[in-house]
Design an enzyme around this catalytic site. Structure first.
Site, PDB file in Angstrom:
ATOM      1  CE1 TYR A   1      -4.392  -1.057  -0.303  1.00  0.00           C
ATOM      2  CE2 TYR A   1      -3.296  -3.015   0.541  1.00  0.00           C
ATOM      3  CZ  TYR A   1      -4.369  -2.418  -0.083  1.00  0.00           C
ATOM      4  OH  TYR A   1      -5.428  -3.177  -0.511  1.00  0.00           O
TER       5      TYR A   1
ATOM      6  CD  GLU B   1      -6.830  -5.882   0.590  1.00  0.00           C
ATOM      7  OE1 GLU B   1      -5.610  -5.792   0.780  1.00  0.00           O
ATOM      8  OE2 GLU B   1      -7.452  -5.171  -0.227  1.00  0.00           O
TER       9      GLU B   1
HETATM   10  C1  HEM Z   1      -7.664  -4.571  -8.695  1.00  0.00           C
HETATM   11  C2  HEM Z   1      -8.537  -0.453  -6.316  1.00  0.00           C
HETATM   12  C3  HEM Z   1      -4.398  -0.999  -3.854  1.00  0.00           C
HETATM   13  C4  HEM Z   1      -3.173  -4.581  -6.880  1.00  0.00           C
HETATM   14  C5  HEM Z   1      -8.261  -3.432  -8.229  1.00  0.00           C
HETATM   15  C6  HEM Z   1      -9.543  -2.945  -8.684  1.00  0.00           C
HETATM   16  C7  HEM Z   1      -9.780  -1.791  -8.035  1.00  0.00           C
HETATM   17  C8  HEM Z   1      -8.652  -1.530  -7.157  1.00  0.00           C
HETATM   18  C9  HEM Z   1     -11.007  -0.916  -8.184  1.00  0.00           C
HETATM   19  C10 HEM Z   1     -10.437  -3.630  -9.721  1.00  0.00           C
HETATM   20  C11 HEM Z   1     -11.275  -4.663  -9.037  1.00  0.00           C
HETATM   21  C12 HEM Z   1     -11.989  -5.570 -10.019  1.00  0.00           C
HETATM   22  O1  HEM Z   1     -11.309  -6.226 -10.796  1.00  0.00           O
HETATM   23  O2  HEM Z   1     -13.220  -5.605  -9.993  1.00  0.00           O
HETATM   24  C13 HEM Z   1      -7.499  -0.252  -5.434  1.00  0.00           C
HETATM   25  C14 HEM Z   1      -7.427   0.838  -4.471  1.00  0.00           C
HETATM   26  C15 HEM Z   1      -6.258   0.678  -3.783  1.00  0.00           C
HETATM   27  C16 HEM Z   1      -5.596  -0.493  -4.300  1.00  0.00           C
HETATM   28  C17 HEM Z   1      -8.477   1.919  -4.311  1.00  0.00           C
HETATM   29  C18 HEM Z   1      -5.688   1.527  -2.668  1.00  0.00           C
HETATM   30  C19 HEM Z   1      -6.380   2.081  -1.728  1.00  0.00           C
HETATM   31  C20 HEM Z   1      -3.695  -2.009  -4.456  1.00  0.00           C
HETATM   32  C21 HEM Z   1      -2.361  -2.444  -4.064  1.00  0.00           C
HETATM   33  C22 HEM Z   1      -2.022  -3.449  -4.938  1.00  0.00           C
HETATM   34  C23 HEM Z   1      -3.133  -3.649  -5.859  1.00  0.00           C
HETATM   35  C24 HEM Z   1      -1.572  -1.895  -2.905  1.00  0.00           C
HETATM   36  C25 HEM Z   1      -0.725  -4.231  -4.988  1.00  0.00           C
HETATM   37  C26 HEM Z   1       0.386  -3.693  -5.292  1.00  0.00           C
HETATM   38  C27 HEM Z   1      -4.290  -4.853  -7.654  1.00  0.00           C
HETATM   39  C28 HEM Z   1      -4.316  -5.858  -8.694  1.00  0.00           C
HETATM   40  C29 HEM Z   1      -5.607  -5.875  -9.213  1.00  0.00           C
HETATM   41  C30 HEM Z   1      -6.340  -4.867  -8.484  1.00  0.00           C
HETATM   42  C31 HEM Z   1      -3.135  -6.720  -9.131  1.00  0.00           C
HETATM   43  C32 HEM Z   1      -6.185  -6.803 -10.308  1.00  0.00           C
HETATM   44  C33 HEM Z   1      -6.359  -6.141 -11.619  1.00  0.00           C
HETATM   45  C34 HEM Z   1      -5.113  -6.081 -12.467  1.00  0.00           C
HETATM   46  O3  HEM Z   1      -4.225  -6.909 -12.330  1.00  0.00           O
HETATM   47  O4  HEM Z   1      -5.092  -5.211 -13.333  1.00  0.00           O
HETATM   48  N1  HEM Z   1      -7.744  -2.552  -7.303  1.00  0.00           N
HETATM   49  N2  HEM Z   1      -6.381  -1.028  -5.291  1.00  0.00           N
HETATM   50  N3  HEM Z   1      -4.123  -2.764  -5.528  1.00  0.00           N
HETATM   51  N4  HEM Z   1      -5.516  -4.272  -7.556  1.00  0.00           N
HETATM   52 FE1  HEM Z   1      -5.953  -2.720  -6.362  1.00  0.00          FE
END
Ligand code: HEM
Length: 406
Positions: A95, A137
Site C-alpha cells: 500500500y 483484507e
Molecule cells: C484490482 C482499487 C491498492 C493490486 C483493483 C480494482 C480496483 C482496485 C477498483 C479492480 C477490481 C476488479 O477487478 O473488480 C485499489 C485501491 C487501492 C488499491 C483503491 C488503494 C487504496 C492495491 C495495491 C495493490 C493492488 C496496494 C498491490 C500492489 C491490484 C491488482 C488488481 C487490483 C493486481 C487486479 C487487476 C489487475 O491486475 O489489473 N484494485 N487497489 N491494488 N488491484 Fe488494487
C-alpha cells in the site's frame, strides 16, 4: 481521523480528479512499474495495455474521495475489491508503494495546481482508504487460512483431469498436491491461478470461477482460450490450453468473491449466462440441484452456436433427472447441424419478450454473467420487467465497470 480542512480540500479537488483521474492513474502505473518492476508479477499486463485497470482504480479513488468523511458507505465496494486483492496476494506492505506513486503522479499531471496542501490532504486521505482495505483484507486472509482445509497465499494443485468442453472452453479438475482437505466455497466464487512460464520474466495471475458445486475432492475451472483480436492472445488461458497437461501442477489461491448464490431462500432462481460466463452459473445450478432439490431453477444460456456451447451434456442430464430444473438455450448464429438437430430454443439474442415467455413470472432471484453488451441487455430487460434491484445479481469477467455508462 481526517481534519475538516483536509476533507474540504479533498472534496474541492474531486472535480480535477474527474477530469485528470485516468491520466493520473496511467502516469501512476508507469512510474510505479519503473520503480517497482516486481509488481508486474501481480498486475495483469493486458489490463494495463487496454487501460481497463487504470479506469477501475481512478473510479474507486474518486468514489472514496467523495465519501471520505463516511467511508463506511463504500464498504461493499471495498469488500468486493478486497476479495480480489486477497486472491491475488496483495499485502499491507504494497500500500505505501501505491500511495507514494499516486501522489507522485498527481503532482506530475497537475503540476503547480497540486499545491503542498493538496498533496498532503491526498496523502492523508489515501492513508485512511488504504487502512480500510488493509484491515478488511487481513480479516479475509485470516478467514481463508483458518477455514478447515484452508490456506492463505498460493497452494500447489495437480491437474487431475483436463476435459475439452467446446471449441474454445476446456475444464481443468484440480486436486491439492498435498492430498489434504479442500475447503468449502460458495458457488459463484473464483480462484486465482498463477503461472510461471519458463520463457517469461514475470508470473501471471488470472481469476477463474469455480464451475462445479462445492463439496467435491477437486476444484473445477472451465477456461476459455482468449483470442486477443487487436491485442496479443490471452497469456494464461492459452498457456493452460496449450502447455498444461494432466499431471502438471498449478499455483492456486483459496476461493474468493462475493458474487454468490443466496441459499437462505427458496424463491425460484434464474441463472442467465453468455459464453464462458456460464462457469459460475453451472456451479450455482449444480449446487441448487444438489442442496435445494425442491427449489425451481431455470438455466438460460446464450452461445454463438452448438460448437461454442460448453457443459451442455451435464446441464441436460440435470434437466432430465431433476423435476425442478429447467433449461433454455439461445444461439446467436446456429450452424446447419444445430438447425438440423433443433437443439436450441431461440435464435439471435435473449430479449425481454422471450424471457417473459419462458419464465412466465419475474418472481425470482436473477443471477447473470457474460460479456459486457450481454450484461447491459439482460440488466435493462430485467429492470424493464420490474424485477427489483435487490433480486438482480451479476458479475464481470474483468475489472468492474458501470453498467449505466453508455
Ligand atoms: C484490482 C482499487 C491498492 C493490486 C483493483 C480494482 C480496483 C482496485 C477498483 C479492480 C477490481 C476488479 O477487478 O473488480 C485499489 C485501491 C487501492 C488499491 C483503491 C488503494 C487504496 C492495491 C495495491 C495493490 C493492488 C496496494 C498491490 C500492489 C491490484 C491488482 C488488481 C487490483 C493486481 C487486479 C487487476 C489487475 O491486475 O489489473 N484494485 N487497489 N491494488 N488491484 Fe488494487
Amino acid at each position: 481521523m481526517l481534519s475538516a480542512k483536509t476533507i474540504e480540500t479533498i472534496k474541492a479537488t474531486v472535480p480535477a480528479l474527474e477530469i485528470y483521474g485516468e491520466a493520473i492513474t496511467k502516469r501512476f502505473y508507469e512510474m510505479m512499474f519503473t520503480n517497482h518492476p516486481e509488481l508486474l508479477n501481480i498486475f495483469n499486463h493486458m489490463n494495463q495495455k487496454q487501460g481497463r485497470q487504470q479506469g477501475a482504480l481512478a473510479n474507486t479513488v474518486y468514489a472514496a474521495a467523495q465519501h471520505i468523511d463516511k467511508l463506511e458507505q463504500i464498504i461493499p465496494v471495498v469488500k468486493q475489491i478486497a476479495h480480489k486483492h486477497r486472491s491475488l496476494g496483495v499485502k499491507p506492505e504494497h500500500y505505501p508503494i501505491v500511495g507514494e506513486h499516486l501522489l507522485l503522479a498527481i503532482k506530475d499531471v497537475l503540476g503547480d495546481a497540486a499545491t503542498d496542501e493538496i498533496i498532503d490532504a491526498w496523502g492523508e486521505a489515501y492513508g485512511v482508504i488504504a487502512q480500510a482495505f488493509i484491515s478488511i483484507e487481513k480479516e479475509m486472509y485470516d478467514e481463508a487460512e483458518q477455514q478447515e482445509g484452508g490456506w492463505a497465499g498460493f497452494r500447489t494443485f495437480v491437474v487431475d483431469k483436463k476435459v475439452t468442453e467446446s471449441t474454445a472452453i476446456t475444464s481443468f479438475y484440480l486436486k491439492p498436491q498435498d492430498n489434504q482437505l479442500l475447503p468449502a466455497f460458495l458457488s459463484g466464487q473464483y480462484i486465482s491461478v498463477k503461472i510461471s512460464d519458463p520463457g517469461e520474466q514475470y508470473t501471471h495471475i488470472r481469476q477463474y470461477s469455480l464451475s462445479d458445486a462445492p463439496g467435491k475432492d477437486y476444484y473445477r475451472i472451465s477456461v476459455k482460450r482468449e483470442r486477443g483480436n487487436n491485442y496479443p492472445d490471452g497469456k494464461v488461458s492459452n498457456y493452460l490450453h496449450n502447455q498444461i497437461k494432466e499431471g502438471d501442477t498449478l499455483e492456486i489461491s483459496a476461493p474468493a468473491g462475493d458474487f454468490t448464490l443466496n441459499m437462505d431462500t427458496t424463491i425460484p432462481v434464474v441463472l442467465i449466462s453468455g459464453g464462458v460466463g456460464l462457469t459460475p452459473m453451472v456451479s450455482m445450478l449444480n449446487t441448487v440441484a444438489e442442496k435445494q432439490p425442491e427449489r425451481d431453477v431455470t438455466f438460460i444460456h446464450a452461445a454463438i452456436n452448438g460448437e461454442h456451447h460448453a457443459l451442455r451434456d451435464s446441464v441436460e442430464k440435470l434437466t432430465q433427472e431433476k423435476k425442478h430444473v429447467k433449461s433454455f438455450i439461445c444461439y446467436e448464429a446456429p450452424t446447419e447441424k444445430d438447425r438440423a438437430a433443433g437443439n436450441y430454443d431461440k435464435e439471435g439474442y435473449i430479449d425481454l419478450p422471450w424471457l417473459k415467455e419462458v419464465l412466465q413470472s419475474n418472481e425470482a432471484d436473477f443471477y447473470f454473467c457474460g460479456p459486457l453488451p450481454f450484461m447491459k441487455a439482460i440488466r435493462s430487460a430485467l429492470l424493464e420487467w420490474g424485477v427489483p434491484q435487490n433480486r438482480i445479481h451479476f458479475e464481470f469477467f474483468g475489472p468492474a465497470v458501470n453498467l449505466d455508462k453508455k
